[in-house]
Design an enzyme around this catalytic site. Sequence first.
Site, PDB file in Angstrom:
ATOM      1  N   ASN A  92     -43.936 153.445   7.120  1.00  0.00           N
ATOM      2  CA  ASN A  92     -45.170 154.094   7.558  1.00  0.00           C
ATOM      3  C   ASN A  92     -45.025 154.884   8.852  1.00  0.00           C
ATOM      4  O   ASN A  92     -45.907 155.671   9.197  1.00  0.00           O
ATOM      5  CB  ASN A  92     -46.280 153.054   7.725  1.00  0.00           C
ATOM      6  CG  ASN A  92     -45.914 151.964   8.719  1.00  0.00           C
ATOM      7  OD1 ASN A  92     -44.893 151.321   8.586  1.00  0.00           O
ATOM      8  ND2 ASN A  92     -46.769 151.738   9.706  1.00  0.00           N
ATOM      9  N   GLN A 145     -47.848 153.155   1.453  1.00  0.00           N
ATOM     10  CA  GLN A 145     -47.667 154.578   1.756  1.00  0.00           C
ATOM     11  C   GLN A 145     -47.199 155.388   0.547  1.00  0.00           C
ATOM     12  O   GLN A 145     -47.012 156.609   0.660  1.00  0.00           O
ATOM     13  CB  GLN A 145     -46.666 154.750   2.900  1.00  0.00           C
ATOM     14  CG  GLN A 145     -47.138 154.207   4.237  1.00  0.00           C
ATOM     15  CD  GLN A 145     -48.271 155.013   4.850  1.00  0.00           C
ATOM     16  OE1 GLN A 145     -48.472 156.180   4.532  1.00  0.00           O
ATOM     17  NE2 GLN A 145     -49.030 154.389   5.744  1.00  0.00           N
ATOM     18  N   SER A 162     -53.337 149.866  -0.815  1.00  0.00           N
ATOM     19  CA  SER A 162     -54.567 150.000  -0.042  1.00  0.00           C
ATOM     20  C   SER A 162     -55.221 151.347  -0.341  1.00  0.00           C
ATOM     21  O   SER A 162     -54.585 152.397  -0.220  1.00  0.00           O
ATOM     22  CB  SER A 162     -54.259 149.884   1.450  1.00  0.00           C
ATOM     23  OG  SER A 162     -55.441 149.744   2.197  1.00  0.00           O
ATOM     24  N   HIS A 176     -57.484 153.197   1.156  1.00  0.00           N
ATOM     25  CA  HIS A 176     -57.803 154.186   2.180  1.00  0.00           C
ATOM     26  C   HIS A 176     -56.613 155.059   2.574  1.00  0.00           C
ATOM     27  O   HIS A 176     -56.748 155.970   3.388  1.00  0.00           O
ATOM     28  CB  HIS A 176     -58.423 153.524   3.415  1.00  0.00           C
ATOM     29  CG  HIS A 176     -57.477 152.736   4.264  1.00  0.00           C
ATOM     30  ND1 HIS A 176     -56.966 153.214   5.446  1.00  0.00           N
ATOM     31  CD2 HIS A 176     -56.963 151.497   4.111  1.00  0.00           C
ATOM     32  CE1 HIS A 176     -56.189 152.301   5.994  1.00  0.00           C
ATOM     33  NE2 HIS A 176     -56.165 151.248   5.204  1.00  0.00           N
ATOM     34  N   CYS A 182     -51.927 149.996  13.586  1.00  0.00           N
ATOM     35  CA  CYS A 182     -52.121 148.580  13.896  1.00  0.00           C
ATOM     36  C   CYS A 182     -51.600 148.224  15.281  1.00  0.00           C
ATOM     37  O   CYS A 182     -51.925 147.181  15.828  1.00  0.00           O
ATOM     38  CB  CYS A 182     -51.402 147.719  12.855  1.00  0.00           C
ATOM     39  SG  CYS A 182     -52.013 147.963  11.177  1.00  0.00           S
ATOM     40  N   THR A 230     -52.879 144.383   3.714  1.00  0.00           N
ATOM     41  CA  THR A 230     -52.488 143.207   4.496  1.00  0.00           C
ATOM     42  C   THR A 230     -52.712 141.927   3.708  1.00  0.00           C
ATOM     43  O   THR A 230     -51.833 141.052   3.654  1.00  0.00           O
ATOM     44  CB  THR A 230     -53.260 143.161   5.821  1.00  0.00           C
ATOM     45  OG1 THR A 230     -52.872 144.281   6.628  1.00  0.00           O
ATOM     46  CG2 THR A 230     -52.957 141.879   6.589  1.00  0.00           C
ATOM     47  N   THR A 272     -66.852 136.934  -4.073  1.00  0.00           N
ATOM     48  CA  THR A 272     -67.517 137.952  -4.880  1.00  0.00           C
ATOM     49  C   THR A 272     -66.874 139.314  -4.678  1.00  0.00           C
ATOM     50  O   THR A 272     -66.731 139.782  -3.546  1.00  0.00           O
ATOM     51  CB  THR A 272     -69.015 138.039  -4.514  1.00  0.00           C
ATOM     52  OG1 THR A 272     -69.607 136.750  -4.704  1.00  0.00           O
ATOM     53  CG2 THR A 272     -69.724 139.072  -5.369  1.00  0.00           C
TER      54      THR A 272
END
Length: 386
Positions: free
Chosen positions: A153, A181, A201, A203, A332, A72, A239
């Site tokens: 997705n 994806q 992403s 995950h 989402c 995102t 950071t």
Amino acid sequence: MDTVYLDNAATTQLDIEVISAMHESMQTNFGNPSSTHAFGRKAKAALENARKSISALLHVPSSSIVFTSGGTEADNTAINCAVRDLGVTRIISSKIEHHAVLNCVEFLDLENRIKLDFVNLDEHGSVDLSHLETLLKSDTDSKTLVSLMHINNEIGNILDLKAVGELCHTYAAYFHSDTVQSVGHYEMNLSQLPVDFIAVSAHKFHGPKGAGFMYVRNRAQLKPLIHGGSQERELRAGTESIHNIVGLQKAMELAYANLEKEATYIKSLKSYFISSLKEAISGIRFNGHSGDLDKSTYTLVNVSIPLSQAESDMMLFQLDLKGIACSKGSACQSGAQLGSFVLNEVYGKNLDYPGLRFSFSKYTTKEELDYVVSTLKSLSTSKASG
């Protein structure tokens, strides 16, 4: 069978080797990578090693990788920077993009910062490339960004990145693609693809949540959206989360080291699931191109069973009670208890029955799929008879 997890398009189980790499990093790389002492230098070395490893897998310079909190942020950064820093005044997208893109471009349009055009989709939800070219031709004076996802997705349709990128290049448009994806599931040689930005992403391929990156072909003109320190070569302040980035690195290395073997295995599961569902449930429909192994990703199917909206909602609840995790669409949107906006857009009035998305991983087994099919058959039969 206690539980079956078939919602891998939403998120995947952490690989044990990823957990080990992250655990070691948390123990040994706790220094701030911006500090100049030995602890900081060690963390900085881990950060840059991850960047080099990831860039090598994508065949691009390491300077083109900007670490983010996930897809995102990467999508939003690319789109907003293109408008603010590259002078983009028009965006072409589709109405079935992930909301990380769709909500972003619609907000920019609402604020009159860009003109927004949507490309037509065919009856299966694939982008009409001839209409895309028509849109690109229609306004060559405006600086244009095309934002289209590589793999949808919800329905799994695959976009031809090379064809779209070449069209964009022909008409001097920038090209951004949400590849959340696809990276980790498909080879991606960005040195040979005319793509200016991608979002990734961790995950989605057995890495940690909260870690991702943006690829930028030419970052020279871009300025940060998040202001603060000079991290990420002054393009993304804050950071860096070293242990998450190390997890991202390890997950990506594992994904590509085992890509052919795991893809072959998961494809066989999808093929088996499709044939089993067709045999078990009369009138089942595979949405988009998800029932076609050549035109959709091997990682998911989206099906509609001849049930009413209320029965379908109850079906999802009953599957959950039986330990089966799937979804109606994007995670989402699941909390809103709404039908799939993707299916509504693709099928409109022809959407007779709601959809269910089942998505697979290297941890999925044939026995689990047998259990899901028998459960679906039992539930759909009882609903029909009731």
